[in-house]
Motif scaffolding. Structure first.
Motif, PDB file in Angstrom:
ATOM      1  N   GLY A   7       8.952  42.959  82.362  1.00 21.08           N
ATOM      2  CA  GLY A   7       8.976  41.905  83.360  1.00 21.08           C
ATOM      3  C   GLY A   7       9.801  40.699  82.961  1.00 21.08           C
ATOM      4  N   HIS A   8      10.351  40.706  81.767  1.00 23.99           N
ATOM      5  CA  HIS A   8      11.095  39.564  81.238  1.00 23.99           C
ATOM      6  C   HIS A   8      12.499  39.994  80.800  1.00 23.99           C
ATOM      7  N   GLY A   9      13.412  39.041  80.838  1.00 26.24           N
ATOM      8  CA  GLY A   9      14.745  39.282  80.308  1.00 26.24           C
ATOM      9  C   GLY A   9      15.418  40.497  80.908  1.00 26.24           C
ATOM     10  N   TYR A  10      15.951  41.358  80.039  1.00 30.36           N
ATOM     11  CA  TYR A  10      16.674  42.555  80.480  1.00 30.36           C
ATOM     12  C   TYR A  10      15.765  43.755  80.729  1.00 30.36           C
ATOM     13  N   SER A  11      14.495  43.660  80.341  1.00 26.46           N
ATOM     14  CA  SER A  11      13.592  44.802  80.525  1.00 26.46           C
ATOM     15  C   SER A  11      13.266  45.013  82.001  1.00 26.46           C
ATOM     16  N   ASP A  12      12.785  46.234  82.309  1.00 25.42           N
ATOM     17  CA  ASP A  12      12.394  46.545  83.682  1.00 25.42           C
ATOM     18  C   ASP A  12      11.276  45.620  84.151  1.00 25.42           C
ATOM     19  N   VAL A  13      11.191  45.479  85.468  1.00 23.21           N
ATOM     20  CA  VAL A  13      10.167  44.638  86.092  1.00 23.21           C
ATOM     21  C   VAL A  13       9.302  45.524  86.989  1.00 23.21           C
ATOM     22  N   PRO A  14       8.327  46.236  86.416  1.00 25.12           N
ATOM     23  CA  PRO A  14       7.461  47.068  87.249  1.00 25.12           C
ATOM     24  C   PRO A  14       6.634  46.224  88.207  1.00 25.12           C
ATOM     25  N   ALA A  15       6.283  46.814  89.341  1.00 22.23           N
ATOM     26  CA  ALA A  15       5.524  46.069  90.348  1.00 22.23           C
ATOM     27  C   ALA A  15       4.071  45.862  89.935  1.00 22.23           C
ATOM     28  N   VAL A  16       3.536  46.783  89.141  1.00 18.53           N
ATOM     29  CA  VAL A  16       2.129  46.705  88.738  1.00 18.53           C
ATOM     30  C   VAL A  16       2.011  47.086  87.265  1.00 18.53           C
ATOM     31  N   GLY A  17       0.790  47.013  86.749  1.00 21.60           N
ATOM     32  CA  GLY A  17       0.510  47.485  85.398  1.00 21.60           C
ATOM     33  C   GLY A  17       0.419  46.423  84.334  1.00 21.60           C
ATOM     34  N   TYR A  18       0.582  45.160  84.694  1.00 22.65           N
ATOM     35  CA  TYR A  18       0.543  44.091  83.703  1.00 22.65           C
ATOM     36  C   TYR A  18      -0.869  43.810  83.201  1.00 22.65           C
ATOM     37  N   ASP A  19      -1.867  44.351  83.882  1.00 26.04           N
ATOM     38  CA  ASP A  19      -3.256  44.137  83.483  1.00 26.04           C
ATOM     39  C   ASP A  19      -3.780  45.225  82.557  1.00 26.04           C
ATOM     40  N   ASP A  20      -2.927  46.185  82.193  1.00 23.60           N
ATOM     41  CA  ASP A  20      -3.359  47.325  81.386  1.00 23.60           C
ATOM     42  C   ASP A  20      -2.875  47.156  79.953  1.00 23.60           C
ATOM     43  N   PRO A  21      -3.770  46.922  78.999  1.00 20.94           N
ATOM     44  CA  PRO A  21      -3.362  46.749  77.602  1.00 20.94           C
ATOM     45  C   PRO A  21      -2.578  47.940  77.057  1.00 20.94           C
ATOM     46  N   LYS A  22      -2.854  49.142  77.573  1.00 19.92           N
ATOM     47  CA  LYS A  22      -2.157  50.326  77.072  1.00 19.92           C
ATOM     48  C   LYS A  22      -0.664  50.273  77.377  1.00 19.92           C
ATOM     49  N   ASN A  23      -0.298  49.626  78.479  1.00 20.04           N
ATOM     50  CA  ASN A  23       1.125  49.498  78.799  1.00 20.04           C
ATOM     51  C   ASN A  23       1.833  48.608  77.784  1.00 20.04           C
ATOM     52  N   TRP A  24       1.222  47.469  77.455  1.00 24.71           N
ATOM     53  CA  TRP A  24       1.818  46.571  76.464  1.00 24.71           C
ATOM     54  C   TRP A  24       1.894  47.249  75.110  1.00 24.71           C
ATOM     55  N   ALA A  25       0.831  47.942  74.749  1.00 23.82           N
ATOM     56  CA  ALA A  25       0.825  48.660  73.477  1.00 23.82           C
ATOM     57  C   ALA A  25       1.916  49.726  73.450  1.00 23.82           C
ATOM     58  N   GLY A  26       2.062  50.428  74.575  1.00 21.25           N
ATOM     59  CA  GLY A  26       3.070  51.482  74.661  1.00 21.25           C
ATOM     60  C   GLY A  26       4.483  50.956  74.543  1.00 21.25           C
ATOM     61  N   ASP A  27       4.695  49.727  75.010  1.00 22.93           N
ATOM     62  CA  ASP A  27       6.025  49.126  74.907  1.00 22.93           C
ATOM     63  C   ASP A  27       6.411  48.916  73.448  1.00 22.93           C
TER      64      ASP A  27
END
Length: 273
Positions: free
Chosen positions: A60-80
């Protein structure tokens, strides 16, 4: 430093910048809310003289993709974070450094993946938890004054709201004005929906902190108006092997406010591992 990318578990493309000696200890920089991989300024270059520095654009920041949802899931941040480590072939010895919201992200990673690939952690002006009534997740007065205006799509209202941060990210020195404007620009470039979504989750990583089997360095300004020093103290008290450096009178962006001291303390910690 070269721009590269990695595909996270949910398909989000994460962009990062890598530089420094290829055989040096990896130092992964995770920026804060509404910032980007350029926020570190010259501190990243200074650290790259000794370490393999990997500065990440959070989803969602800078050059990375901006997905519409999923910012509330810790597993997504961990996976990044896991995706970036895998893309760089890092299986052990890394130091994760999180500024502000970046501390929550690295804590999400440690909760999901453990410490197998990590030798040490640095929290700077940061917290490990987020959410109302969650311990160690207090909100500073500058952030309280900025919300909800910083979520506005109206450019004028958003700019005025971000003004509540003042010099918090750079310290009071007049010579830091260029850095301050760069950080304000990054904040405005982050989509308003992302700015808002990052606050609408609740995560308590306290048990992860208590179980950590690696050293942790906590750097925090005593006058931080964005992330109160109580959050830094909470981390230091929870972690079994914690080292704390509380900077008297310093604010939120220690790597800009006193770059030489920041680089020296991070370097000393990483080289001690």
């Amino acid at each position: 430093m070269a721009l590269r990318d990695a595909l996270s578990a949910d398909g989000t493309n994460i962009v990062y910048r890598a530089g420094g000696p290829a055989d040096a200890r990896p130092l992964v920089l995770l920026h804060g809310w509404s910032a980007n991989l350029r926020c570190w300024g010259s501190a990243a270059d200074d650290l790259a003289a000794r370490f393999r520095v990997i500065a990440v654009d959070l989803r969602g920041h800078g050059y990375s993709d901006v997905p519409a949802v999923g910012y509330d899931d810790p597993k997504n941040w961990a996976g990044d974070v896991a995706a970036v480590l895998a893309a760089e072939g890092i299986e052990s010895g890394a130091v994760l450094l999180g500024w502000s919201y970046g501390g929550i992200v690295l804590s999400d990673y440690l909760t999901a993946y453990g410490t197998g690939a990590v030798a040490g952690v640095v929290y700077t002006g940061s917290m490990a938890n987020i959410g109302r009534d969650v311990p160690g997740a207090a909100t500073g007065i500058a952030m309280e004054q900025a919300i909800p205006g910083v979520f506005e799509e109206s450019a004028g209202r958003a700019v005025r709201a971000f003004g509540a941060f003042g010099n918090a990210n750079t310290g009071p020195g007049a010579d830091k004005g260029v850095d301050a404007q760069r950080l304000f620009g990054a904040s405005l470039a982050t989509p308003p929906a992302v700015r808002k979504a990052l606050f609408y989750r609740t995560v308590d990583n306290t048990e992860t902190l208590r179980a950590l089997d690696i050293p942790v360095l906590v750097l925090h300004g005593t006058a931080d108006p964005v992330v109160p020093i109580e959050n830094g103290r909470y981390i230091a008290e929870a972690v079994p092997d914690a080292r704390a450096s509380f900077w008297e009178g310093a604010q939120h962006g220690l790597f800009i406010e006193d770059r030489p001291r920041f680089v020296a303390e991070v370097s000393e910690f990483a080289e001690s591992l």
